[in-house]
Design a protein around this motif. Structure first.
Motif, PDB file in Angstrom:
ATOM      1  N   PRO A 158     -25.486 -61.392 -54.640  1.00 18.24           N
ATOM      2  CA  PRO A 158     -24.747 -60.149 -55.212  1.00 18.24           C
ATOM      3  C   PRO A 158     -24.877 -59.024 -54.654  1.00 18.24           C
ATOM      4  CG  PRO A 158     -26.490 -61.360 -56.656  1.00 18.24           C
ATOM      5  CD  PRO A 158     -26.540 -61.744 -55.558  1.00 18.24           C
ATOM      6  N   GLU A 159     -25.851 -58.736 -53.838  1.00 19.57           N
ATOM      7  CA  GLU A 159     -25.857 -57.401 -52.842  1.00 19.57           C
ATOM      8  C   GLU A 159     -24.700 -57.657 -51.823  1.00 19.57           C
ATOM      9  OE1 GLU A 159     -28.220 -54.833 -49.679  1.00 19.57           O
ATOM     10  OE2 GLU A 159     -28.394 -56.947 -49.755  1.00 19.57           O
ATOM     11  N   ASP A 160     -24.628 -58.838 -51.112  1.00 14.40           N
ATOM     12  CA  ASP A 160     -23.450 -59.193 -50.274  1.00 14.40           C
ATOM     13  C   ASP A 160     -22.146 -58.853 -50.995  1.00 14.40           C
ATOM     14  OD1 ASP A 160     -25.175 -59.402 -48.237  1.00 14.40           O
ATOM     15  OD2 ASP A 160     -25.410 -61.777 -48.580  1.00 14.40           O
ATOM     16  N   TYR A 161     -21.775 -59.419 -52.050  1.00 17.80           N
ATOM     17  CA  TYR A 161     -20.547 -59.135 -52.767  1.00 17.80           C
ATOM     18  C   TYR A 161     -20.162 -57.863 -52.859  1.00 17.80           C
ATOM     19  CZ  TYR A 161     -17.235 -59.405 -56.528  1.00 17.80           C
ATOM     20  OH  TYR A 161     -16.168 -59.209 -57.183  1.00 17.80           O
ATOM     21  N   LEU A 162     -21.165 -57.013 -53.578  1.00 19.32           N
ATOM     22  CA  LEU A 162     -20.897 -55.693 -53.929  1.00 19.32           C
ATOM     23  C   LEU A 162     -20.929 -54.882 -52.702  1.00 19.32           C
ATOM     24  CD1 LEU A 162     -23.318 -55.423 -56.756  1.00 19.32           C
ATOM     25  CD2 LEU A 162     -20.773 -55.330 -57.004  1.00 19.32           C
ATOM     26  N   THR A 163     -21.362 -55.256 -51.376  1.00 15.84           N
ATOM     27  CA  THR A 163     -21.456 -54.497 -50.214  1.00 15.84           C
ATOM     28  C   THR A 163     -20.011 -54.702 -49.803  1.00 15.84           C
ATOM     29  OG1 THR A 163     -23.647 -54.899 -49.543  1.00 15.84           O
ATOM     30  CG2 THR A 163     -21.883 -54.503 -47.729  1.00 15.84           C
ATOM     31  N   GLY A 164     -19.474 -55.760 -49.904  1.00 19.69           N
ATOM     32  CA  GLY A 164     -17.859 -55.989 -49.624  1.00 19.69           C
ATOM     33  C   GLY A 164     -17.053 -55.101 -50.196  1.00 19.69           C
ATOM     34  N   GLN A 165     -17.350 -55.030 -51.742  1.00 20.34           N
ATOM     35  CA  GLN A 165     -16.444 -54.317 -52.711  1.00 20.34           C
ATOM     36  C   GLN A 165     -16.590 -52.611 -52.029  1.00 20.34           C
ATOM     37  OE1 GLN A 165     -14.538 -56.090 -55.261  1.00 20.34           O
ATOM     38  NE2 GLN A 165     -15.104 -57.272 -53.772  1.00 20.34           N
ATOM     39  N   SER A 166     -17.872 -52.383 -51.912  1.00 21.14           N
ATOM     40  CA  SER A 166     -17.964 -50.866 -51.396  1.00 21.14           C
ATOM     41  C   SER A 166     -17.428 -50.555 -50.073  1.00 21.14           C
ATOM     42  CB  SER A 166     -19.601 -50.619 -51.470  1.00 21.14           C
ATOM     43  OG  SER A 166     -20.211 -51.068 -50.354  1.00 21.14           O
ATOM     44  N   ILE A 167     -17.308 -51.368 -48.942  1.00 19.64           N
ATOM     45  CA  ILE A 167     -16.678 -51.052 -48.050  1.00 19.64           C
ATOM     46  C   ILE A 167     -15.198 -50.923 -48.246  1.00 19.64           C
ATOM     47  CG2 ILE A 167     -15.812 -52.438 -45.850  1.00 19.64           C
ATOM     48  CD1 ILE A 167     -18.593 -51.820 -45.622  1.00 19.64           C
ATOM     49  N   VAL A 168     -14.690 -51.702 -49.057  1.00 22.92           N
ATOM     50  CA  VAL A 168     -13.004 -51.417 -49.251  1.00 22.92           C
ATOM     51  C   VAL A 168     -12.785 -50.230 -50.127  1.00 22.92           C
ATOM     52  CG1 VAL A 168     -11.152 -52.249 -50.778  1.00 22.92           C
ATOM     53  CG2 VAL A 168     -12.418 -53.984 -49.438  1.00 22.92           C
ATOM     54  N   TYR A 169     -13.686 -49.793 -50.922  1.00 24.31           N
ATOM     55  CA  TYR A 169     -13.826 -48.562 -52.023  1.00 24.31           C
ATOM     56  C   TYR A 169     -13.861 -47.256 -50.790  1.00 24.31           C
ATOM     57  CZ  TYR A 169     -15.200 -44.449 -54.172  1.00 24.31           C
ATOM     58  OH  TYR A 169     -15.573 -43.098 -54.812  1.00 24.31           O
ATOM     59  N   SER A 170     -14.735 -47.483 -49.650  1.00 27.01           N
ATOM     60  CA  SER A 170     -14.862 -46.439 -48.758  1.00 27.01           C
ATOM     61  C   SER A 170     -13.639 -46.390 -47.942  1.00 27.01           C
ATOM     62  CB  SER A 170     -15.974 -46.751 -47.786  1.00 27.01           C
ATOM     63  OG  SER A 170     -17.316 -46.613 -48.679  1.00 27.01           O
ATOM     64  N   ALA A 171     -13.093 -47.492 -47.674  1.00 30.19           N
ATOM     65  CA  ALA A 171     -11.864 -47.377 -46.449  1.00 30.19           C
ATOM     66  C   ALA A 171     -10.865 -46.824 -47.353  1.00 30.19           C
ATOM     67  CB  ALA A 171     -11.486 -48.994 -46.465  1.00 30.19           C
ATOM     68  N   GLU A 172     -10.580 -47.259 -48.444  1.00 30.15           N
ATOM     69  CA  GLU A 172      -9.469 -46.529 -49.242  1.00 30.15           C
ATOM     70  C   GLU A 172      -9.763 -45.092 -49.316  1.00 30.15           C
ATOM     71  OE1 GLU A 172      -7.007 -49.126 -52.278  1.00 30.15           O
ATOM     72  OE2 GLU A 172      -9.029 -48.745 -53.000  1.00 30.15           O
ATOM     73  N   ALA A 173     -10.937 -44.410 -49.738  1.00 20.94           N
ATOM     74  CA  ALA A 173     -11.162 -43.283 -49.843  1.00 20.94           C
ATOM     75  C   ALA A 173     -10.772 -42.433 -48.502  1.00 20.94           C
ATOM     76  CB  ALA A 173     -12.579 -42.759 -50.085  1.00 20.94           C
ATOM     77  N   LEU A 174     -11.372 -43.187 -47.256  1.00 16.17           N
ATOM     78  CA  LEU A 174     -11.359 -42.475 -45.937  1.00 16.17           C
ATOM     79  C   LEU A 174      -9.818 -42.307 -45.611  1.00 16.17           C
ATOM     80  CD1 LEU A 174     -14.138 -44.143 -44.029  1.00 16.17           C
ATOM     81  CD2 LEU A 174     -14.223 -41.717 -44.894  1.00 16.17           C
ATOM     82  N   MET A 175      -9.025 -43.533 -45.841  1.00 16.75           N
ATOM     83  CA  MET A 175      -7.437 -43.539 -45.579  1.00 16.75           C
ATOM     84  C   MET A 175      -6.749 -42.373 -46.469  1.00 16.75           C
ATOM     85  SD  MET A 175      -6.615 -47.527 -45.067  1.00 16.75           S
ATOM     86  CE  MET A 175      -4.859 -46.964 -44.490  1.00 16.75           C
ATOM     87  N   ARG A 176      -7.008 -42.277 -47.821  1.00 16.47           N
ATOM     88  CA  ARG A 176      -6.668 -41.034 -48.365  1.00 16.47           C
ATOM     89  C   ARG A 176      -6.754 -39.718 -48.003  1.00 16.47           C
ATOM     90  NH1 ARG A 176      -4.281 -42.934 -53.047  1.00 16.47           N
ATOM     91  NH2 ARG A 176      -4.805 -45.265 -53.521  1.00 16.47           N
ATOM     92  N   GLU A 177      -7.828 -39.569 -47.260  1.00 15.99           N
ATOM     93  CA  GLU A 177      -7.997 -38.299 -46.613  1.00 15.99           C
ATOM     94  C   GLU A 177      -7.178 -38.128 -45.430  1.00 15.99           C
ATOM     95  OE1 GLU A 177     -12.156 -37.982 -45.446  1.00 15.99           O
ATOM     96  OE2 GLU A 177     -13.225 -38.314 -47.257  1.00 15.99           O
ATOM     97  N   CYS A 178      -6.700 -39.061 -45.010  1.00 14.82           N
ATOM     98  CA  CYS A 178      -5.651 -38.910 -43.817  1.00 14.82           C
ATOM     99  C   CYS A 178      -4.220 -38.927 -44.326  1.00 14.82           C
ATOM    100  CB  CYS A 178      -5.825 -40.055 -42.670  1.00 14.82           C
ATOM    101  SG  CYS A 178      -7.392 -39.890 -41.890  1.00 14.82           S
ATOM    102  N   HIS A 179      -4.127 -39.109 -45.814  1.00 11.73           N
ATOM    103  CA  HIS A 179      -2.889 -39.010 -46.351  1.00 11.73           C
ATOM    104  C   HIS A 179      -2.201 -40.413 -46.323  1.00 11.73           C
ATOM    105  CE1 HIS A 179      -3.624 -34.894 -47.125  1.00 11.73           C
ATOM    106  NE2 HIS A 179      -3.379 -34.742 -45.748  1.00 11.73           N
TER     107      HIS A 179
END
Length: 368
Positions: A158-179
């Motif tokens: 479960p931790e590994d699965y949620l880590t992958g989900q959190s990686i995608v969440y962070s990637a989207e947030a960081l890209m949005r900061e670059c518009h």
């Protein structure tokens, strides 16, 4: 303290073994911006003699809290991998008694074969948490002490699965900061292990065109059976707008950066030391800071973006996986007690299934 952290304290109180002041622990750990309830739990039943924070995931406020209660030593992996350096440190902080090392990422793996003979204390064994660390211990044909791995435990899934989900969440947030956004582009995941699999699934659910680079034929077949096209590294670098590095074993080397598609974003799930060979890229490219966590690399008309200096991006947003992290930490506690109380032979091993089942039942009683 929030209700979640209070539940964690009660859970650890429920599973902790009887107190044993003769047992000393040396703990490699992340120090995120959360209360150090795991270290508190360890201190309930033994003595935490030294904390080795992972240098790329240290919250200053948490570090200050931990330093008030524990001996904290900050060292790079390259320093700890030297048997001379780590034995000197361990002899200074643990000069006697029984000792167990708690590892995240194989920090002690290189030195372990020669380590016991150089110590003043009696090294009972090692508990390793990550797949990356497990791979480092697997490189040795023989190990002088038991090494219990949590990496492939079903309770870690479960931790590994949620880590992958959190990686995608962070990637989207960081890209949005670059518009910028992922939708409409091509994504690739290097490594279809437990976390890479979760990343690929999360991207697919967001209707992002996702392919996989995987050198292990068994994992490659699994990725293909889940509907992901396989792609070789060279084609992936030249065609992908978003690159997720999830192998734990150098997804990209110095030569690969010259072939990356213009404007691509690179995200890592672990430390740059493990995932990326950045030495030439840092010197050959002009590096400018686009946002707080995104750097632009540019040379001769080629440019790409690297997140968090090549380190795990989910720690930017505190890497939250909810109460499932306490399930993993609970298994670490059980593994410590197993090494201490049982006659475990030298070599790689895992916690027995009945111990895991008991842990799962207790976790459900507190969090289920």
């Amino acid at each position: 303290m929030t209700p979640l952290f209070m539940k964690a304290r009660h859970f650890f109180e429920d599973i902790c073994p009887a107190q044993d002041d003769t047992l000393k622990l040396v703990v490699v750990t992340h120090l995120l911006d959360t209360p150090p309830v795991f270290l508190d739990a360890l201190e309930q039943f033994c003595r935490v003699k030294m904390v080795l924070p992972k240098p790329k995931s240290i919250s200053r406020s948490t570090l200050e809290q931990v330093e008030q209660r524990f001996q904290v030593v900050i060292k790079k992996r390259s320093q700890i991998s030297s048997v001379e350096v780590i034995s000197a440190i361990l002899n200074e902080y643990v000069p006697e008694g029984d000792m167990i090392l708690v590892d995240i990422g194989g920090y002690f793996a290189s030195a372990l074969p020669q380590l016991p003979d150089r110590l003043k204390s009696n090294l009972l064994g090692v508990v390793e948490v990550t797949e990356n660390g497990l791979q480092r211990y697997l490189e040795h044909e023989q190990l002088p002490v038991p090494v219990l791995s949590v990496a492939r435990s079903p309770l870690k899934s479960p931790e590994d699965y949620l880590t992958g989900q959190s990686i995608v969440y962070s990637a989207e947030a960081l890209m949005r900061e670059c518009h910028q956004i992922m939708n409409g582009g091509n994504a690739v995941v290097f490594g279809y292990g437990k976390i890479g699999r979760s990343i690929a699934k999360a991207l697919h659910e967001k209707n992002i065109n996702t392919k996989v680079v995987e050198i292990d034929p068994i994992r490659a077949i699994e990725a293909r059976s889940r509907g992901f096209d396989l792609i070789n590294k060279e084609d992936a670098l030249q065609s992908s707008d978003v690159i997720f590095c999830a192998t734990g074993n150098q997804s990209l080397n110095n030569h690969d950066f010259n072939r990356i598609k213009n404007g691509a974003f690179i995200f890592s799930v672990t430390s740059s030391d493990d995932e990326l060979e950045l030495s030439r890229a840092d010197s050959n490219f002009s590096v400018s800071q686009e946002t707080q966590h995104i750097a632009r690399y540019e040379r001769l008309g080629q440019y790409f973006y690297l997140a968090n200096r090549g380190n795990a991006i989910n720690f930017i947003h505190n890497a939250e996986v909810g109460p499932y992290i306490y399930l993993v930490q609970g298994e670490v506690i059980k593994a410590i007690n197993h090494i201490r109380s049982q006659s475990v032979p030298a070599g790689l091993d895992q916690l027995p299934t009945p111990e895991r089942r008991d842990l799962a039942e207790r976790w459900l009683a507190h969090f289920g």
